[in-house]
Design a protein around this motif. Structure first.
Motif, PDB file in Angstrom:
ATOM      1  N   HIS A  99       0.829  -1.195   0.000  1.00  0.00           N
ATOM      2  CA  HIS A  99       0.000   0.000   0.000  1.00  0.00           C
ATOM      3  C   HIS A  99       0.873   1.259   0.000  1.00  0.00           C
ATOM      4  O   HIS A  99       0.594   2.226  -0.722  1.00  0.00           O
ATOM      5  CB  HIS A  99      -0.919   0.011   1.222  1.00  0.00           C
ATOM      6  CG  HIS A  99      -1.963  -1.058   1.206  1.00  0.00           C
ATOM      7  ND1 HIS A  99      -2.852  -1.254   2.246  1.00  0.00           N
ATOM      8  CD2 HIS A  99      -2.279  -2.001   0.269  1.00  0.00           C
ATOM      9  CE1 HIS A  99      -3.658  -2.264   1.957  1.00  0.00           C
ATOM     10  NE2 HIS A  99      -3.326  -2.728   0.765  1.00  0.00           N
ATOM     11  N   THR A 100       1.910   1.228   0.823  1.00  0.00           N
ATOM     12  CA  THR A 100       2.819   2.377   0.883  1.00  0.00           C
ATOM     13  C   THR A 100       3.468   2.628  -0.475  1.00  0.00           C
ATOM     14  O   THR A 100       3.619   3.784  -0.904  1.00  0.00           O
ATOM     15  CB  THR A 100       3.909   2.134   1.943  1.00  0.00           C
ATOM     16  OG1 THR A 100       3.291   1.853   3.202  1.00  0.00           O
ATOM     17  CG2 THR A 100       4.813   3.347   2.083  1.00  0.00           C
ATOM     18  N   ALA A 101       3.829   1.548  -1.162  1.00  0.00           N
ATOM     19  CA  ALA A 101       4.438   1.688  -2.493  1.00  0.00           C
ATOM     20  C   ALA A 101       3.481   2.370  -3.465  1.00  0.00           C
ATOM     21  O   ALA A 101       3.892   3.232  -4.257  1.00  0.00           O
ATOM     22  CB  ALA A 101       4.848   0.309  -3.025  1.00  0.00           C
ATOM     23  N   ILE A 102       2.206   2.010  -3.417  1.00  0.00           N
ATOM     24  CA  ILE A 102       1.218   2.611  -4.316  1.00  0.00           C
ATOM     25  C   ILE A 102       1.032   4.092  -4.005  1.00  0.00           C
ATOM     26  O   ILE A 102       0.947   4.929  -4.917  1.00  0.00           O
ATOM     27  CB  ILE A 102      -0.126   1.865  -4.196  1.00  0.00           C
ATOM     28  CG1 ILE A 102       0.001   0.456  -4.773  1.00  0.00           C
ATOM     29  CG2 ILE A 102      -1.231   2.627  -4.920  1.00  0.00           C
ATOM     30  CD1 ILE A 102       0.395   0.409  -6.227  1.00  0.00           C
ATOM     31  N   VAL A 103       0.992   4.435  -2.734  1.00  0.00           N
ATOM     32  CA  VAL A 103       0.842   5.848  -2.354  1.00  0.00           C
ATOM     33  C   VAL A 103       2.035   6.661  -2.851  1.00  0.00           C
ATOM     34  O   VAL A 103       1.876   7.742  -3.439  1.00  0.00           O
ATOM     35  CB  VAL A 103       0.685   5.981  -0.828  1.00  0.00           C
ATOM     36  CG1 VAL A 103       0.763   7.450  -0.402  1.00  0.00           C
ATOM     37  CG2 VAL A 103      -0.639   5.371  -0.368  1.00  0.00           C
TER      38      VAL A 103
END
Length: 562
Positions: A99-103
């Motif tokens: 999720h952090t990567a997508i943000v």
């Protein structure tokens, strides 16, 4: 006292009856898991979003109620659920490395768009296309081509194309309604299916999170998204229809009336109040500096190449133990999150280096442009994080498993894409947010579709088109609802950027969107779900749209005059 005991016994009986349908869960699974209460959070979210036309409060309420259900209701559970909404579920969504990567990817892409807009690269692309617009037909075609060229962000697309092409189309007596239609119908449709856009991180995030709830399916989220693109019937047909309308000069319905008025009165119809604000909000190119198209082309090319290279490198690392792995094996085992992060970082840095090295922007101006572009993604990221939180709630409550138990044998799998399209269209139309509709439906639809396919023994490769089509139907239905909704942000921006009366834009665009949407559902989602290949359904749908335009549409005076 005896009366109170009776009341207590009655409530206990009701409680037992309500939860008697629960699945045999292991210790630690909420008692409401697999019961009717498991569908309450997503249904409540959809209902509230439709009622108040706001996505974020609806998502928050859905998460809160879901946390309350997990805490077994009760007054204390209501308070604990409120605290868990933020402390547990939102925190879990942010702590997930994927999720952090997508943000981060989405933020970097937004920042890159801000830099290439500020350094004049975007305007350079525009200038190349505008030089060709020497007639009404060419003006419309150039507008459509520019809408496709600026594929990486729908807001940027709308603001740049509308404001840039308005003087050109005005001089050729093309109606403002036609301009707004072309701008609106090449913004979101292009952004939602292009392989590298500000939408891709959001979509991959939702797909990846939903995949975690689908047992027996092992595929990279990015690769799954790529497989859905051929089944994106409405976005692709909408883009094709724009070019058909632009090239033939034929229109029907309110759009034809608008074109006839433009031929008589000019592009600005005296019957409508036009917003005189010619400068729409957004990032503009710095004054007094050259507008070089390669300042936009190079960063975008770096991003595309970076994604491909990143997929290959991470895929090779994952298949190191396989002798002579095929390209499909390599891409199938790649880490799309790493690839997207590497590509977005390199793209943003290339845009910054190009700006500073040519002295178009100094370092402070680059940072400010980057931040302005990044800021445009904040609202979308909030929706995405809350959608992830709701997805965890539905997973914990085993919503998909319950719906499968109830509906697994009742819904024919070939109807899933059509049903999903209609649901997404209604949600996006009522809320005015395609991203909001996707955030609500992805966590529910993907696991449900896979579970229904599993229940009916249709999980083999020959049936995967049902899943692909259902996923693309979420995107397509959301974009359709976005096109038709008078409260949609992109619809409003298209009206403002094109200088068109907003209600006139909605009135003239809706018949075209309904026509394309009907063709997409009948010859795309429904037909191909029965077995024919996607290209056959797409071809038939486009042929039918051309026939409608050819025999029902009439040449506008604008095209006859030029």
């Amino acid at each position: 006292m005896r009366y109170n005991n009776k009341i207590g016994i009655l409530f206990n009986l009701i409680y037992i009856l309500l939860f008697s349908t629960s699945l045999n869960a292991a210790e630690g699974v909420p008692s409401a898991a697999g019961s009717w209460f498991s569908i309450l959070p997503p249904l409540l979210t959809i209902a509230v979003a439709l009622a108040i036309k706001r996505v974020i409060p609806a998502l928050f309420l859905g998460i809160w109620v879901g946390a309350w259900v997990i805490n077994d209701f009760g007054l204390s559970g209501l308070w604990a659920g409120l605290l868990d909404t933020f402390q547990v579920y939102v925190a879990n969504a942010l702590s997930n490395p994927d999720h952090t990567a997508i943000v981060l990817f989405s933020m970097m892409v937004g920042g890159m768009v801000g830099i290439i807009t500020r350094n004049g690269g975007m305007q350079g692309i525009v200038n190349h296309i505008v030089d060709w617009a020497d007639s009404a037909r060419h003006a419309c075609m150039a507008t459509a081509a520019l809408g496709v060229a600026i594929f990486f962000d729908d807001y940027t697309n709308t603001l740049v194309v509308g404001n840039t092409m308005r003087p050109v189309t005005d001089s050729m007596r093309v109606s403002r309604a036609k301009l707004a239609y072309i701008v609106d119908s090449t913004a979101a449709p292009v952004a939602c299916i292009a392989v590298v856009t500000t939408w891709i991180g959001y979509e991959i995030g939702l797909i990846g999170d939903s995949l975690s709830q689908m047992e027996g399916l092992h595929i990279e989220a990015y690769l799954l998204f790529l497989n859905t693109i051929p089944y994106s019937f409405y976005p692709i047909m909408a883009i094709v229809f724009v070019f058909l309308v632009a090239y033939t000069g034929r229109d029907f319905g309110p759009m034809l009336e608008s074109e006839l008025r433009a031929s008589k009165y000019g592009s600005v119809d005296p019957d409508f109040k036009i917003d005189k604000k010619q400068e729409s909000a957004g990032i503009s190119a710095v004054d007094g500096k050259p507008h070089r198209a390669f300042n936009a082309y190079i960063p975008v090319l770096v991003m595309i190449v970076g994604v491909v290279a990143g997929l290959y490198v991470t895929g090779r690392q994952a298949t190191a133990g396989i002798v002579d792995p095929s390209l499909k094996d390599i891409i199938g085992n790649a880490d799309s999150y790493k690839a997207l992060m590497w590509a977005s970082l390199c793209s943003m840095m290339s845009a910054a280096v190009l700006s500073v090295s040519q002295r178009i922007l100094d370092l402070e101006e680059v940072v400010n442009a980057w931040f302005d572009g990044l800021s445009s993604m904040l609202m979308a990221m909030i929706i995405l994080i809350m959608a992830w939180s709701l997805s965890e709630i539905t997973g914990t409550l085993q919503t998909a498993q319950f719906l499968t138990t109830v509906l697994g044998d009742a819904i024919p799998t070939f109807m899933m894409p059509t049903i999903v399209f209609v649901l997404a269209a209604i949600a996006a139309f009522a809320t005015g947010s395609s991203w909001g509709a996707m955030g609500i439906l992805f966590p529910l639809v993907m696991p449900l579709t896979w579970a229904v396919m599993s229940a009916q023994g249709q999980v083999g490769p020959e049936h995967m088109h049902i899943l692909y089509s259902s996923i693309s139907a979420i995107l397509a239905g959301a974009v359709w609802g976005d096109h038709c909704s008078p409260i949609s942000d992109t619809t409003i921006l298209s009206s403002l950027a094109s200088g068109c009366d907003h209600i006139e834009h909605v009135r003239t665009q809706m018949p075209y969107a309904i026509t394309v949407g009907a063709a997409a559902v009948l010859f795309g989602s429904l037909l191909t779900a029965l077995g024919p290949p996607w290209w056959l359904g797409m071809s038939i749908g486009i042929a039918v749209l051309w026939l409608i335009l050819r025999f029902y549409g009439k040449p506008s005076y604008t095209e006859q005059t030029n």
